[in-house]
Design a protein around this motif. Structure first.
Motif, mmCIF file in Angstrom:
data_model
loop_
_atom_site.group_PDB
_atom_site.id
_atom_site.type_symbol
_atom_site.label_atom_id
_atom_site.label_comp_id
_atom_site.label_asym_id
_atom_site.label_seq_id
_atom_site.Cartn_x
_atom_site.Cartn_y
_atom_site.Cartn_z
ATOM 1 N N ALA A 195 0.954 -1.229 -0.023
ATOM 2 C CA ALA A 195 0.016 -0.112 -0.170
ATOM 3 C C ALA A 195 0.956 1.288 0.015
ATOM 4 O O ALA A 195 0.377 2.171 -0.494
ATOM 5 N N HIS A 196 2.060 1.106 0.458
ATOM 6 C CA HIS A 196 2.918 2.338 0.508
ATOM 7 C C HIS A 196 4.226 1.853 0.375
ATOM 8 O O HIS A 196 5.362 1.966 1.127
ATOM 9 N N GLY A 226 -4.751 -6.931 0.624
ATOM 10 C CA GLY A 226 -5.787 -6.758 1.508
ATOM 11 C C GLY A 226 -6.760 -7.843 1.221
ATOM 12 O O GLY A 226 -6.892 -8.558 0.332
ATOM 13 N N TYR A 227 -7.549 -8.003 2.261
ATOM 14 C CA TYR A 227 -8.397 -9.065 2.361
ATOM 15 C C TYR A 227 -9.492 -9.000 1.337
ATOM 16 O O TYR A 227 -9.995 -7.988 0.710
ATOM 17 N N ARG A 237 -0.221 -6.623 -10.576
ATOM 18 C CA ARG A 237 1.058 -6.347 -10.526
ATOM 19 C C ARG A 237 1.304 -5.821 -8.991
ATOM 20 O O ARG A 237 0.607 -4.953 -8.431
ATOM 21 N N TYR A 238 2.548 -6.048 -8.507
ATOM 22 C CA TYR A 238 2.843 -5.524 -7.212
ATOM 23 C C TYR A 238 3.885 -4.344 -7.170
ATOM 24 O O TYR A 238 4.457 -4.281 -8.411
ATOM 25 N N ASP A 239 3.622 -3.389 -6.327
ATOM 26 C CA ASP A 239 4.304 -2.004 -6.617
ATOM 27 C C ASP A 239 5.573 -2.429 -5.621
ATOM 28 O O ASP A 239 6.623 -1.365 -5.825
ATOM 29 N N LEU A 240 5.914 -3.273 -4.979
ATOM 30 C CA LEU A 240 6.923 -3.466 -4.121
ATOM 31 C C LEU A 240 7.000 -5.070 -4.098
ATOM 32 O O LEU A 240 6.098 -5.697 -3.387
ATOM 33 N N LEU A 241 7.963 -5.825 -4.528
ATOM 34 C CA LEU A 241 8.282 -7.111 -4.091
ATOM 35 C C LEU A 241 9.684 -7.554 -4.303
ATOM 36 O O LEU A 241 10.279 -8.311 -3.333
#
Length: 351
Positions: A195-196, A226-227, A237-241
């Motif tokens: 989220a951040h 999130g749930y 896509r993920y913004d951080l992984l």
């Protein structure tokens, strides 16, 4: 002994029985960040016994579904977050703070008024009870320092980065005690990193590593959107992984089912083990084993089969219990389909 291909696990939570909590009240609110004692249907003097009984149900249902690495189902928790976060020193429990949650709504959160420290073990009895009641490998979860920082009102620290490091020290102490009590895997839940992402890069990754310093057991970190019961539109896509690859965590838990994730991003996690989320928890529709198998196959071009553990997308606590069980059973069968395919292929090549 070599572990079988595609062992199965849960992310953490399993549905709590209706006789234990008010599930309609749970569903009507965002995950509690401060204590929400009105959720419990059982009198305080009987609550621990009731939670033990519910934990036995969660263990047996995971075993019956065929899960390899089981959890306690988080039966004693109002949320993945608040039981640990409200047990720390430096928190004003009587006058909570407020932040805007990832849903865009204000949420009551712990208000930090002094130095955050762990006063006592929080989940050690949970591990001891789980270890005493199953022969399977066991995992336990703790909220991550970055997520706790994001879900706190900071009225004491000069910077949130400093606060995150003290949360990390508390998590580190807890993890050490959890392994000493018999845990095979300890998972750190860090959904707010997605989220951040900018703040996660700035100080969250360092805080996660601080939580891991000196830990020798098998650790995991869970990153999600999130749930599924609360977040319907999810990106592919993920913004951080890939940033997690620099930490000493051994396993990274990701969701791929609800979001239809572009699994190419998983290549950046090498050589970590990937807990691959293959159950869509936004719906009570039960996946077929073939659908689960397809979701496993789409990760195989990017993650070696030996580095995959099969799991739901996230915690299952918001699902009806019968649905959660059916989904886990289908997940186990789907993992078995792909396992059999690869073993057959290897056997054919050796002929």
């Amino acid at each position: 002994m070599q572990r079988k291909l595609f062992p199965t696990t849960v992310v953490g939570s399993y549905p709590q029985p209706e006789w234990l909590i008010d599930r309609s009240l749970l569903a009507a609110n965002t995950p509690p960040r401060v204590r929400m004692e009105q959720l419990w249907r059982v009198a305080p003097e009987l609550l621990e016994q009731a939670q033990d009984d519910a934990t036995l149900i969660a263990i047996r249902e995971q075993e019956r579904a065929g899960i390899d690495i089981v959890s306690d189902g988080e039966m004693r928790r109002e949320s993945y977050f608040n039981r640990f976060a409200t047990a720390l020193d430096g928190i004003d429990l009587d006058r909570p703070g407020t932040v805007v949650s990832r849903t865009g709504r204000p949420a009551l959160v712990p208000r930090v008024v002094g130095r955050v420290r762990r006063l006592r073990p929080v989940h050690v009895r949970d591990v001891q009870f789980l270890r005493a009641n199953t022969e399977h490998e066991i995992k336990i979860t703790v909220p991550g320092p970055f997520t706790m920082t994001k879900l706190a009102q900071n009225d004491a620290y000069a910077s949130v980065a400093e606060l995150a490091m003290d949360y990390a020290a508390a998590v580190n102490e807890e993890i050490g005690d959890l392994f000493a009590s018999g845990a095979d895997v300890v998972q750190i839940d860090e959904p707010y990193m997605q989220a951040h992402p900018a703040d996660a890069r700035s100080f969250g990754i360092a805080a996660l590593q601080r939580a891991l310093d000196g830990i020798t057991g098998t650790t995991a970190v869970h990153i999600c959107f999130g749930y599924g019961a609360m977040v319907k539109g999810k990106p592919a896509r993920y913004d951080l992984l890939s940033e997690l690859a620099v930490t000493t965590v051994q396993q990274v838990s990701v969701e791929t089912a609800q979001s239809a994730l572009d699994c190419s991003v998983l290549a950046g996690l090498a050589p970590k083990t990937v807990l691959l989320g293959v159950l869509d928890l936004s719906t009570s529709d039960v996946e077929s084993p073939e659908v689960v198998a397809d979701r496993i196959r789409r990760a195989l071009p990017y993650v070696a089969a030996e580095r995959l553990i099969v799991a739901p997308d996230c915690g299952m606590k918001y699902l009806p219990r019968a649905v959660a069980f059916a989904k886990l059973a289908a997940m186990v069968r789907g993992a078995g389909l792909v396992r059999a395919e690869l073993q057959s292929s290897v056997a054919a090549q050796t002929l």
